[in-house]
Scaffold this active site. Sequence first.
Site, PDB file in Angstrom:
ATOM      1  N   GLY B  27       0.792  -1.229   0.000  1.00  0.00           N
ATOM      2  CA  GLY B  27       0.000   0.000   0.000  1.00  0.00           C
ATOM      3  C   GLY B  27       0.818   1.271   0.000  1.00  0.00           C
ATOM      4  O   GLY B  27       0.445   2.249   0.639  1.00  0.00           O
ATOM      5  N   ARG B  80     -17.299 -13.679  -8.942  1.00  0.00           N
ATOM      6  CA  ARG B  80     -16.783 -12.312  -9.041  1.00  0.00           C
ATOM      7  C   ARG B  80     -17.895 -11.307  -8.798  1.00  0.00           C
ATOM      8  O   ARG B  80     -17.700 -10.301  -8.122  1.00  0.00           O
ATOM      9  CB  ARG B  80     -16.170 -12.087 -10.423  1.00  0.00           C
ATOM     10  CG  ARG B  80     -15.494 -10.722 -10.552  1.00  0.00           C
ATOM     11  CD  ARG B  80     -15.018 -10.410 -11.966  1.00  0.00           C
ATOM     12  NE  ARG B  80     -14.123 -11.413 -12.506  1.00  0.00           N
ATOM     13  CZ  ARG B  80     -12.834 -11.502 -12.207  1.00  0.00           C
ATOM     14  NH1 ARG B  80     -12.293 -10.662 -11.344  1.00  0.00           N
ATOM     15  NH2 ARG B  80     -12.091 -12.436 -12.743  1.00  0.00           N
ATOM     16  N   MET B 105      -4.943  -6.507  -6.406  1.00  0.00           N
ATOM     17  CA  MET B 105      -4.594  -7.516  -7.406  1.00  0.00           C
ATOM     18  C   MET B 105      -5.789  -8.374  -7.832  1.00  0.00           C
ATOM     19  O   MET B 105      -5.652  -9.579  -8.065  1.00  0.00           O
ATOM     20  CB  MET B 105      -3.465  -8.405  -6.880  1.00  0.00           C
ATOM     21  CG  MET B 105      -2.184  -7.638  -6.585  1.00  0.00           C
ATOM     22  SD  MET B 105      -1.476  -6.793  -8.027  1.00  0.00           S
ATOM     23  CE  MET B 105      -0.732  -8.195  -8.865  1.00  0.00           C
ATOM     24  N   HIS B 124      -0.688   2.345 -12.838  1.00  0.00           N
ATOM     25  CA  HIS B 124       0.020   1.240 -13.482  1.00  0.00           C
ATOM     26  C   HIS B 124       1.466   1.658 -13.731  1.00  0.00           C
ATOM     27  O   HIS B 124       1.710   2.768 -14.206  1.00  0.00           O
ATOM     28  CB  HIS B 124      -0.679   0.876 -14.793  1.00  0.00           C
ATOM     29  CG  HIS B 124      -0.094  -0.333 -15.458  1.00  0.00           C
ATOM     30  ND1 HIS B 124      -0.420  -1.613 -15.064  1.00  0.00           N
ATOM     31  CD2 HIS B 124       0.811  -0.452 -16.448  1.00  0.00           C
ATOM     32  CE1 HIS B 124       0.270  -2.475 -15.802  1.00  0.00           C
ATOM     33  NE2 HIS B 124       1.031  -1.793 -16.648  1.00  0.00           N
ATOM     34  N   THR B 156     -11.836   0.212 -16.217  1.00  0.00           N
ATOM     35  CA  THR B 156     -12.965  -0.372 -16.916  1.00  0.00           C
ATOM     36  C   THR B 156     -12.810  -1.884 -16.798  1.00  0.00           C
ATOM     37  O   THR B 156     -11.840  -2.371 -16.220  1.00  0.00           O
ATOM     38  CB  THR B 156     -12.969   0.040 -18.405  1.00  0.00           C
ATOM     39  OG1 THR B 156     -11.793  -0.482 -19.033  1.00  0.00           O
ATOM     40  CG2 THR B 156     -13.002   1.550 -18.561  1.00  0.00           C
ATOM     41  N   GLU B 158     -11.991  -3.822 -19.020  1.00  0.00           N
ATOM     42  CA  GLU B 158     -10.869  -4.259 -19.840  1.00  0.00           C
ATOM     43  C   GLU B 158      -9.567  -3.904 -19.130  1.00  0.00           C
ATOM     44  O   GLU B 158      -9.351  -2.739 -18.766  1.00  0.00           O
ATOM     45  CB  GLU B 158     -10.945  -3.563 -21.208  1.00  0.00           C
ATOM     46  CG  GLU B 158     -10.110  -4.206 -22.294  1.00  0.00           C
ATOM     47  CD  GLU B 158     -10.103  -3.352 -23.570  1.00  0.00           C
ATOM     48  OE1 GLU B 158      -9.216  -3.543 -24.399  1.00  0.00           O
ATOM     49  OE2 GLU B 158     -10.980  -2.470 -23.713  1.00  0.00           O
ATOM     50  N   ASP B 160      -6.369  -2.579 -17.709  1.00  0.00           N
ATOM     51  CA  ASP B 160      -5.395  -1.496 -17.963  1.00  0.00           C
ATOM     52  C   ASP B 160      -5.684  -0.741 -19.256  1.00  0.00           C
ATOM     53  O   ASP B 160      -4.755  -0.240 -19.905  1.00  0.00           O
ATOM     54  CB  ASP B 160      -3.953  -2.054 -17.993  1.00  0.00           C
ATOM     55  CG  ASP B 160      -3.557  -2.677 -16.665  1.00  0.00           C
ATOM     56  OD1 ASP B 160      -4.107  -2.266 -15.630  1.00  0.00           O
ATOM     57  OD2 ASP B 160      -2.705  -3.584 -16.670  1.00  0.00           O
TER      58      ASP B 160
END
Lengths: 218, 218
Positions: B27, B80, B105, B124, B156, B158, B160
């Site tokens: 973190g 999920r 993650m 990222h 989103t 998708e 990254d």
Amino acid sequence: MSSVPLGVESVEKGSVPLLGVLISGRGSNLQGFVTAIDEGKLRAGIAVVISNVSDAGGLAIARGAGIESLVMPHRAHDSRDAYDRALVDALRERGVQLVCLAGFMRLLGPVFCGAFPSAVLNIHPSLLPSFPGTDAQRQAIDRGVKVSGATVHFVTTELDAGPIVSQRAVPVLDDDTPETLAARVLTVEHEIYAEAVERILWEPWHITGRRVVFGSRA
Amino acid sequence: MSSVPLGVESVEKGSVPLLGVLISGRGSNLQGFVTAIDEGKLRAGIAVVISNVSDAGGLAIARGAGIESLVMPHRAHDSRDAYDRALVDALRERGVQLVCLAGFMRLLGPVFCGAFPSAVLNIHPSLLPSFPGTDAQRQAIDRGVKVSGATVHFVTTELDAGPIVSQRAVPVLDDDTPETLAARVLTVEHEIYAEAVERILWEPWHITGRRVVFGSRA
């Protein structure tokens, strides 16, 4: 690719390494080389400028600088291999050691790349591997990146995928168009391309995997 | 995505917008937010820190800063969607307006992204679209790039690939390892993530196509 085909050892003392520059258009990076050579920042000569397009603007730059220029239309050849061989012959006859693409809009095949292993450079208007291919600046704008840039890389038969010699970042502004971004990137292209050619010619380097590493031998 | 779910109008006068921070590890970007809030550079509160890993180091940062923390293991949920719903409920109950992933993650699905449209950020360790996914710094080293960096982007479904809020370049050195590059990128992550959150919370912006444009309304 791990050899050192160029570099200080391979340049005869007192002679100057010879470039061949391939263009299809205005040749602004050719002008960048000419200026860098004039200013002593690039210790090389340009043996020949070859265009595949008869009315490429860059041909006037060559004439203005007293550099031999050739127009070699790819359509005059039956195949990519035949065209590649003609290019290779023209470059070799003039003692070219390093080939620099400067807006040359033809893919080079294995015949060409095999004739000049690790000795063909290109410049691309993005931070590769982002946005290979044509219209890189429009791709960058459309993707919404905030940082783009320019990349000098070795040419392999895989489009825009060869080992990277140099990159520099350029900010993308919120009101950029592909044209305004292209102008900002072009300034950086002129800076890094001549600098990268000078380093490849005069510094030790080797290629490990896909990395170009300067300053030490393999 | 073209709405403005956050921004000056949607923050009640006198109140502070609330963040939810999702972590899986040490973190360090959570610590970056805490520091930026302390220094007045990020005008927000952190309502809750949620970890899907029970021994995440970042939980100690939350405790140290007096921030509520929750451990919500994803394995405790059948799907999920079920996990996403549990996360959404926990964040909504605490009035979270903007969700910040900080080394979380787990892929978030449509249930989560749909509950917080244009209100989930991630960071990222590369200049996206280069090197998405895991081990971005190793990917960068292996590809031989000379410039990498960090990217703050909307999340989103998708991986990254959401609209980019902020990027900053970082040089890659010839003797870098993935670890030395990661350390250099991490410093930049801490700089740009808090800054990007502050801008998303307090400046006007809109999304056009995949571009995040600041400073004007759509």
